[in-house]
Design a protein around this motif. Sequence first.
Motif, mmCIF file in Angstrom:
data_model
loop_
_atom_site.group_PDB
_atom_site.id
_atom_site.type_symbol
_atom_site.label_atom_id
_atom_site.label_comp_id
_atom_site.label_asym_id
_atom_site.label_seq_id
_atom_site.Cartn_x
_atom_site.Cartn_y
_atom_site.Cartn_z
ATOM 1 N N GLY A 35 43.993 34.243 17.837
ATOM 2 C CA GLY A 35 43.794 33.406 16.674
ATOM 3 C C GLY A 35 43.348 32.000 17.041
ATOM 4 N N ALA A 36 42.692 31.325 16.103
ATOM 5 C CA ALA A 36 42.256 29.944 16.324
ATOM 6 C C ALA A 36 43.466 29.045 16.540
ATOM 7 C CB ALA A 36 41.457 29.459 15.118
ATOM 8 N N GLY A 37 43.364 28.165 17.520
ATOM 9 C CA GLY A 37 44.441 27.236 17.810
ATOM 10 C C GLY A 37 45.584 27.833 18.604
ATOM 11 N N ARG A 38 45.428 29.073 19.035
ATOM 12 C CA ARG A 38 46.473 29.722 19.835
ATOM 13 C C ARG A 38 45.975 29.862 21.272
ATOM 14 N NH1 ARG A 38 47.848 35.196 20.767
ATOM 15 N NH2 ARG A 38 46.314 35.910 19.240
ATOM 16 N N PRO A 39 46.757 29.389 22.246
ATOM 17 C CA PRO A 39 46.306 29.470 23.639
ATOM 18 C C PRO A 39 46.103 30.913 24.097
ATOM 19 C CG PRO A 39 48.148 27.943 23.421
ATOM 20 C CD PRO A 39 48.047 28.685 22.121
ATOM 21 N N CYS A 40 45.063 31.133 24.849
ATOM 22 C CA CYS A 40 44.847 32.453 25.447
ATOM 23 C C CYS A 40 46.022 32.750 26.381
ATOM 24 C CB CYS A 40 43.537 32.432 26.239
ATOM 25 S SG CYS A 40 43.237 33.938 27.197
ATOM 26 N N PRO A 41 46.536 33.973 26.405
ATOM 27 C CA PRO A 41 47.667 34.296 27.277
ATOM 28 C C PRO A 41 47.359 34.142 28.764
ATOM 29 C CG PRO A 41 46.746 36.292 26.293
ATOM 30 C CD PRO A 41 46.138 35.135 25.576
ATOM 31 N N ASN A 42 46.082 34.048 29.117
ATOM 32 C CA ASN A 42 45.711 33.861 30.521
ATOM 33 C C ASN A 42 45.680 32.393 30.938
ATOM 34 O OD1 ASN A 42 45.115 36.707 31.079
ATOM 35 N ND2 ASN A 42 43.370 36.422 29.696
#
Length: 270
Positions: A35-42
């Motif tokens: 989602g927008a504004g959510r950090p990539c888990p990597n």
Amino acid sequence: MPEEQELRADCANCFALCCVAPAFAASVDFAIDKGAGRPCPNLHADFRCGIHADLRDKGFRGCTVYDCFGAGQKVSQSTFGGRDWRDEPDTARRMFAVFPVMRDLHELLWYLTEALALPAARPLADRLDHKRREIERLTEGGPDDLLKVDVAACRREANTLLSRAGELARAGTPGRDHRGADLMGRDLSGRDLRGANLRGSLLIGANLRNADLADADLTGADLRDADVRGTDLSRSLFLTQAQLDAAKGDARTRLPAARVRPAHWPGAVA
């Protein structure tokens, strides 16, 4: 005026905005939904990507062809004065909203800078430079100022000049007009495409092997998976690094001096 290096991504001076601000969906370009504004888990705590060396193998090809044109470090270090969105969460929402605006403005600056370097476009030099200065002033504004920018209007005005600059540059080798054409998967191998107008054309998966695209205008052309092995792109107009990164070339592909041969191409120097 912005120096060329200022219009190139400097990830070391950015708070990984491209890994947080945009949304993406699971597809051939991305292995997951985000989602927008959510950090990539990597994304690591130091703003480095944990799989940067293996992005393509891990299903994140989309990350390898993204170019912010230097907007990331501009927003991080200039617009927000080096304030980290993790340390100051109250800045996060505005920073993520400003980033795509800055990215669009920096992209226009890149194209205008390219146009100013074209000898044939000298009759437009004053107008191109005026527009470039105007857009640069917009990039110097604060967060609230940037969020009020009419990016669509900026793009329309700049594109009028850029299109004319392309016409002047192609005048010596006039080619076919393929603006916005759907050329997906087409066999264009070995074709003489000198001076062609390919602005906004869809060349996804097209076979352009050994074609000659000297003075061809490639503004906004979609070159994802286009086969450019042995293709002469050395004099192509408005060819971005991201377009090259998305295409499939090799050591025989001729590039403009200012572009870098993608590391994933066969024969490229690591």
